[in-house]
Design a protein around this motif. Sequence first.
Motif, PDB file in Angstrom:
ATOM      1  N   GLY A  15       0.757  -1.343  -0.095  1.00  0.00           N
ATOM      2  CA  GLY A  15      -0.169  -0.234   0.149  1.00  0.00           C
ATOM      3  C   GLY A  15       0.854   1.242  -0.201  1.00  0.00           C
ATOM      4  N   VAL A  16       2.298   1.616   1.084  1.00  0.00           N
ATOM      5  CA  VAL A  16       2.856   2.691   0.951  1.00  0.00           C
ATOM      6  C   VAL A  16       3.158   2.466  -0.791  1.00  0.00           C
ATOM      7  CG1 VAL A  16       5.001   3.151   1.724  1.00  0.00           C
ATOM      8  CG2 VAL A  16       3.151   2.331   3.293  1.00  0.00           C
ATOM      9  N   LEU A  17       3.574   1.739  -1.605  1.00  0.00           N
ATOM     10  CA  LEU A  17       4.585   1.605  -2.553  1.00  0.00           C
ATOM     11  C   LEU A  17       4.039   1.839  -4.024  1.00  0.00           C
ATOM     12  CD1 LEU A  17       6.056  -1.951  -3.107  1.00  0.00           C
ATOM     13  CD2 LEU A  17       7.297   0.973  -2.883  1.00  0.00           C
ATOM     14  N   VAL A  18       1.784   2.076  -3.621  1.00  0.00           N
ATOM     15  CA  VAL A  18       1.264   2.107  -4.636  1.00  0.00           C
ATOM     16  C   VAL A  18       0.453   4.078  -4.058  1.00  0.00           C
ATOM     17  CG1 VAL A  18      -1.405   1.874  -4.723  1.00  0.00           C
ATOM     18  CG2 VAL A  18      -0.257  -0.486  -4.576  1.00  0.00           C
ATOM     19  N   TYR A  19       0.581   4.025  -3.053  1.00  0.00           N
ATOM     20  CA  TYR A  19       0.505   5.474  -2.475  1.00  0.00           C
ATOM     21  C   TYR A  19       1.794   6.200  -3.402  1.00  0.00           C
ATOM     22  CZ  TYR A  19       0.875  10.212  -0.539  1.00  0.00           C
ATOM     23  OH  TYR A  19       0.591  10.940  -0.257  1.00  0.00           O
ATOM     24  N   ALA A  20       2.558   5.727  -2.921  1.00  0.00           N
ATOM     25  CA  ALA A  20       4.265   6.668  -3.464  1.00  0.00           C
ATOM     26  C   ALA A  20       3.603   6.896  -4.271  1.00  0.00           C
ATOM     27  CB  ALA A  20       5.493   6.085  -3.539  1.00  0.00           C
ATOM     28  N   ALA A  21       3.496   6.085  -5.562  1.00  0.00           N
ATOM     29  CA  ALA A  21       3.240   6.771  -6.858  1.00  0.00           C
ATOM     30  C   ALA A  21       2.361   7.705  -7.578  1.00  0.00           C
ATOM     31  CB  ALA A  21       2.475   5.169  -8.223  1.00  0.00           C
ATOM     32  N   GLY A  22       1.045   8.332  -6.250  1.00  0.00           N
ATOM     33  CA  GLY A  22       0.577   9.438  -6.587  1.00  0.00           C
ATOM     34  C   GLY A  22       1.343  10.626  -7.056  1.00  0.00           C
ATOM     35  N   PRO A  23       1.919  10.776  -5.598  1.00  0.00           N
ATOM     36  CA  PRO A  23       3.050  12.265  -4.965  1.00  0.00           C
ATOM     37  C   PRO A  23       3.683  11.896  -6.630  1.00  0.00           C
ATOM     38  CG  PRO A  23       1.921  11.412  -3.522  1.00  0.00           C
ATOM     39  CD  PRO A  23       1.676  10.333  -4.324  1.00  0.00           C
ATOM     40  N   ALA A  24       5.012  11.093  -7.209  1.00  0.00           N
ATOM     41  CA  ALA A  24       5.465  11.261  -7.954  1.00  0.00           C
ATOM     42  C   ALA A  24       5.632  11.541  -8.612  1.00  0.00           C
ATOM     43  CB  ALA A  24       6.205   9.458  -7.877  1.00  0.00           C
ATOM     44  N   LEU A  25       4.050  10.933  -9.416  1.00  0.00           N
ATOM     45  CA  LEU A  25       3.048  11.096 -10.647  1.00  0.00           C
ATOM     46  C   LEU A  25       3.276  12.304 -10.279  1.00  0.00           C
ATOM     47  CD1 LEU A  25       2.282  10.751 -13.761  1.00  0.00           C
ATOM     48  CD2 LEU A  25      -0.185  10.227 -12.626  1.00  0.00           C
ATOM     49  N   ALA A  26       2.228  13.103  -9.643  1.00  0.00           N
ATOM     50  CA  ALA A  26       2.023  14.663  -9.129  1.00  0.00           C
ATOM     51  C   ALA A  26       3.263  15.633  -9.664  1.00  0.00           C
ATOM     52  CB  ALA A  26       1.488  15.123  -8.026  1.00  0.00           C
ATOM     53  N   LEU A  27       4.632  15.458  -9.411  1.00  0.00           N
ATOM     54  CA  LEU A  27       6.074  16.036  -9.456  1.00  0.00           C
ATOM     55  C   LEU A  27       6.280  16.048 -10.171  1.00  0.00           C
ATOM     56  CD1 LEU A  27       6.827  15.651  -5.814  1.00  0.00           C
ATOM     57  CD2 LEU A  27       6.012  17.316  -6.659  1.00  0.00           C
ATOM     58  N   PHE A  28       6.107  14.434 -11.088  1.00  0.00           N
ATOM     59  CA  PHE A  28       6.445  14.299 -12.418  1.00  0.00           C
ATOM     60  C   PHE A  28       5.833  15.485 -13.176  1.00  0.00           C
ATOM     61  CE2 PHE A  28       6.670  12.076 -16.982  1.00  0.00           C
ATOM     62  CZ  PHE A  28       8.643  12.310 -16.468  1.00  0.00           C
ATOM     63  N   THR A  29       5.271  15.437 -12.974  1.00  0.00           N
ATOM     64  CA  THR A  29       3.723  16.693 -14.058  1.00  0.00           C
ATOM     65  C   THR A  29       4.265  17.463 -14.313  1.00  0.00           C
ATOM     66  OG1 THR A  29       2.197  15.090 -13.965  1.00  0.00           O
ATOM     67  CG2 THR A  29       1.541  16.360 -15.167  1.00  0.00           C
ATOM     68  N   VAL A  30       4.585  18.019 -12.900  1.00  0.00           N
ATOM     69  CA  VAL A  30       4.735  19.496 -12.355  1.00  0.00           C
ATOM     70  C   VAL A  30       6.469  20.124 -13.206  1.00  0.00           C
ATOM     71  CG1 VAL A  30       4.616  21.452 -11.358  1.00  0.00           C
ATOM     72  CG2 VAL A  30       2.942  20.269 -10.737  1.00  0.00           C
ATOM     73  N   PHE A  31       7.136  19.725 -12.150  1.00  0.00           N
ATOM     74  CA  PHE A  31       8.134  19.600 -12.871  1.00  0.00           C
ATOM     75  C   PHE A  31       9.609  18.618 -14.009  1.00  0.00           C
ATOM     76  CE2 PHE A  31       7.779  20.518  -8.572  1.00  0.00           C
ATOM     77  CZ  PHE A  31       7.962  21.480  -8.576  1.00  0.00           C
ATOM     78  N   GLY A  32       8.528  17.527 -14.323  1.00  0.00           N
ATOM     79  CA  GLY A  32       9.108  16.822 -14.650  1.00  0.00           C
ATOM     80  C   GLY A  32      10.048  17.019 -16.200  1.00  0.00           C
TER      81      GLY A  32
END
Length: 130
Positions: free
Chosen positions: A113-130
Amino acid sequence: MSLPPPPPYPPSYGPGFPPPRPSSGAPLRVVFAVVTGLLLAAAVAVNGLLSFGMLFAGDSCGTSAGTQRFCDGSGGWMLVAMFGPWVALAAAVVTVVLGVVLARRPWIALALGVLVYAAGPALALFTVFG
């Protein structure tokens, strides 16, 4: 003269000894619940901070700091950046609940569950700063 026989090991229950209690695993369940609650509170706090930061992410569009993907004008990537962490949190909660109920492996389900959750903020940060 002979010595009396030694008492059985471990001492049997009877007068002076309570009956043995079956181990229920209750302390581990409490620890799991506390750890899960703390991780959920931390995830909600991180998502709240990310949501607040995403309110100002569009300010860099039109400058050299804005990414092409985020500032393309369609708004789709803005939604991914804004709601991606919340969707990932919901998916993580479902993963942990299903892992605990169906697989009966709470700690493995929590780690997944921690790994699944970590994908969300990582995707958001990659989208903005990518």
